[in-house]
Write a protein that holds these residues in place. Structure first.
Motif, PDB file in Angstrom:
ATOM      1  N   THR A 167     -30.753 -28.644 -14.533  1.00 16.47           N
ATOM      2  CA  THR A 167     -30.910 -29.632 -14.223  1.00 16.47           C
ATOM      3  C   THR A 167     -30.275 -31.082 -14.873  1.00 16.47           C
ATOM      4  O   THR A 167     -29.887 -32.098 -14.299  1.00 16.47           O
ATOM      5  CB  THR A 167     -32.546 -30.107 -14.618  1.00 16.47           C
ATOM      6  N   ILE A 181     -33.370 -40.419 -15.750  1.00 15.73           N
ATOM      7  CA  ILE A 181     -33.646 -38.829 -15.897  1.00 15.73           C
ATOM      8  C   ILE A 181     -34.998 -38.829 -16.212  1.00 15.73           C
ATOM      9  O   ILE A 181     -36.152 -37.874 -16.051  1.00 15.73           O
ATOM     10  CB  ILE A 181     -32.544 -38.373 -16.792  1.00 15.73           C
ATOM     11  N   GLY A 185     -37.756 -36.800 -14.205  1.00 13.80           N
ATOM     12  CA  GLY A 185     -38.338 -35.701 -15.051  1.00 13.80           C
ATOM     13  C   GLY A 185     -39.677 -35.519 -15.342  1.00 13.80           C
ATOM     14  O   GLY A 185     -40.632 -34.701 -15.190  1.00 13.80           O
ATOM     15  N   HIS A 186     -40.216 -36.624 -15.673  1.00 12.97           N
ATOM     16  CA  HIS A 186     -41.736 -36.713 -16.304  1.00 12.97           C
ATOM     17  C   HIS A 186     -42.797 -37.417 -15.345  1.00 12.97           C
ATOM     18  O   HIS A 186     -43.982 -36.737 -15.391  1.00 12.97           O
ATOM     19  CB  HIS A 186     -42.006 -37.566 -17.502  1.00 12.97           C
ATOM     20  N   HIS A 191     -42.708 -32.791 -15.549  1.00 10.44           N
ATOM     21  CA  HIS A 191     -42.473 -31.781 -16.755  1.00 10.44           C
ATOM     22  C   HIS A 191     -43.217 -32.485 -17.940  1.00 10.44           C
ATOM     23  O   HIS A 191     -43.251 -33.787 -18.051  1.00 10.44           O
ATOM     24  CB  HIS A 191     -41.002 -31.771 -16.873  1.00 10.44           C
ATOM     25  N   ASP A 194     -39.083 -31.969 -22.570  1.00  9.33           N
ATOM     26  CA  ASP A 194     -37.424 -32.213 -21.973  1.00  9.33           C
ATOM     27  C   ASP A 194     -37.000 -31.011 -22.046  1.00  9.33           C
ATOM     28  O   ASP A 194     -35.913 -30.759 -21.707  1.00  9.33           O
ATOM     29  CB  ASP A 194     -36.675 -33.196 -22.855  1.00  9.33           C
ATOM     30  N   LEU A 197     -34.567 -29.772 -18.881  1.00  3.06           N
ATOM     31  CA  LEU A 197     -33.263 -30.157 -18.656  1.00  3.06           C
ATOM     32  C   LEU A 197     -32.110 -29.055 -18.752  1.00  3.06           C
ATOM     33  O   LEU A 197     -31.122 -29.016 -18.348  1.00  3.06           O
ATOM     34  CB  LEU A 197     -32.727 -31.171 -19.900  1.00  3.06           C
ATOM     35  N   THR A 204     -36.878 -28.209 -10.549  1.00  2.00           N
ATOM     36  CA  THR A 204     -37.262 -29.850 -10.608  1.00  2.00           C
ATOM     37  C   THR A 204     -36.907 -30.294  -9.458  1.00  2.00           C
ATOM     38  O   THR A 204     -37.822 -31.291  -9.034  1.00  2.00           O
ATOM     39  CB  THR A 204     -36.224 -30.431 -11.581  1.00  2.00           C
TER      40      THR A 204
END
Length: 444
Positions: A167, A181, A185-186, A191, A194, A197, A204
């Protein structure tokens, strides 16, 4: 009670009820028992009097909150992704006919002390105050790549194999900065920390795609839906389903002791001196404490307010995700807010949950950044509970134990646990290719 069952399910928590329903639909003979005299287990939905009794003993709820029966306060409040796995399970089992859904107004993310609406596609990316001008253009290109991505069509892959590209490498290819990011991502891929990644990017990309497709589904301010009258309706919906297919339900059964043979395999369950035989047992961690381990603790504040959360466009229902990096934490913090618009509180009253995994010796203080977003709080209850995971091998003892509920305010992790348990119990994957239009959300 000398009958033999294929499966005995202990506890009427949401996960157990979904499994009981799915297994009944598969024509397995299911007996479902609970030591409580109400549905829902740890995921029950309580009125105001029940809530005060649970957390404050003999104290009575304050009169200004209104009538107790107007409240349906979920003990594990989570929104559903409109096109997510739980909605697919509901349609697959036809439990949708027992429920009425309504779209959730807002999905927000926390950055440097403020909350921002989460952009979910190329058009929203260009409007978002989360990013500067050049970053918006880079994010737009990323969103277009995700929207066009088709696993089966190599032309959409931009020369990348997302099963091997991490990712982090994918984000680097688009030149995205750390803040972008963070929110992708969150608050889009959901997610919890972290680790994603360094994992393959395919997961993702699929998660961001799901968010954007769910967002487009009801043209609302978020990709989430939530049942009117709260989640307490869900376990009961699956209980009805199980009964339609011949499942048997017994509430208020004390003890519910799981019995094993000399090989350590399940042979049945004893309650009130009677033993019922079964080949397999499905339960939550509280029924088999010697087969689980503690993996953490959740702290949450249940807050009653007379106004929506500030800076959320007066949303009657909203989720805010506070990514770990913004708070210097190891895992995210979550805010869930709902109100009379979903029939879970009295008119003009709002209930907000701020929840996180405990990381320090002062758990309540950890919630400060989330509590600070809420504005004036009329009443606050602090709750903590331990999280457990099974350590047994179901192939040896035929015990299938669910994980405790995590602090997330959406259902994606919960349903993954259910589906993996279903596969272990039955040896097959659940077919979730369904017509998503079968679940609709109520209009205003």
């Amino acid at each position: 009670m000398d009958e033999e069952y294929d499966v005995i399910v202990l506890g009427t928590g949401l996960k157990e009820c979904i499994l009981s329903g799915l297994l009944s639909v598969d024509r397995l003979k299911v007996l479902h028992m609970d030591r409580n005299d109400y549905y829902g287990g740890a995921a029950a939905s309580l009125n105001l009097n029940q809530l005060w009794k649970k957390f404050k003993g003999d104290e009575k709820p304050p009169a200004f909150l209104g009538s107790s029966k107007e409240y349906n306060v979920d003990m594990v409040p989570k929104f559903m992704m409109a096109n997510g796995t739980l909605v697919r399970v509901l349609i697959h089992t036809d439990v949708t006919k027992y429920l009425l859904f309504k779209a959730v107004d807002g999905s927000y993310v926390y950055k440097q002390g403020k909350v921002y609406k989460v952009p979910s596609n190329d058009v929203e990316a260009l409007k978002s105050p989360l990013m500067g001008l050049f970053e918006k253009r880079r994010a737009r290109k990323f969103f277009i790549f995700v929207q066009n991505y088709d696993e089966a069509d190599a032309k959409t892959h931009d020369g990348m194999n997302l099963q091997t590209v991490t990712t982090k490498e994918l984000f680097e290819k688009f030149g995205l900065d750390a803040n972008t990011i963070d929110f992708i991502g969150h608050s889009l891929a959901l997610h919890r920390d972290d680790r994603f990644l360094s994992e393959p990017a395919l997961d993702t990309v699929k998660r961001v795609k799901l968010y954007a497709e769910s967002m487009a589904r009801f043209q609302g301010g978020s990709p989430y839906i939530y049942p009117l009258y709260g989640l307490g309706e869900l376990p009961q919906g699956f209980a009805r389903l199980s009964a339609v297919y011949g499942g048997t339900y017994m509430l208020a059964k004390p003890e519910c002791k799981v019995e094993f043979d000399e090989m350590g395999q399940v042979m049945g369950v004893t309650s009130e001196g009677e033993t019922v035989k079964a080949k397999k047992v499905v339960c939550d961690p509280s029924y088999l404490p010697n087969k689980v381990k503690k993996v953490g603790k959740v702290v949450r504040a249940i807050c009653f307010m007379s106004h929506p959360i500030p800076n959320t466009n007066n949303s009657d229902s909203v989720q805010i995700i506070l990514p770990q990096k913004q708070l210097g934490r190891r895992s995210d913090m979550y805010v869930f807010c709902c109100s009379h618009s979903h029939n879970i509180a009295a008119k003009d009253k709002y209930i907000a949950f701020v929840s996180a995994e405990v990381e320090t010796d002062t758990p309540e203080a950890e919630l400060e950044p989330g509590l600070a977003l809420l504005g004036h709080i009329d009443e606050k209850i602090i709750d903590m509970y331990d999280m457990y995971e099974p350590v047994n091998d179901p192939s040896l003892d035929n015990c299938f134990i669910s994980k405790s509920y995590d602090p997330t305010t959406h259902f994606e992790t919960t349903v993954q646990d259910v589906l993996s348990m279903y596969t272990k119990i039955t040896g097959k994957n659940l077919d979730l290719s369904v017509d998503l239009s079968a679940a609709s959300a109520a209009e205003e």
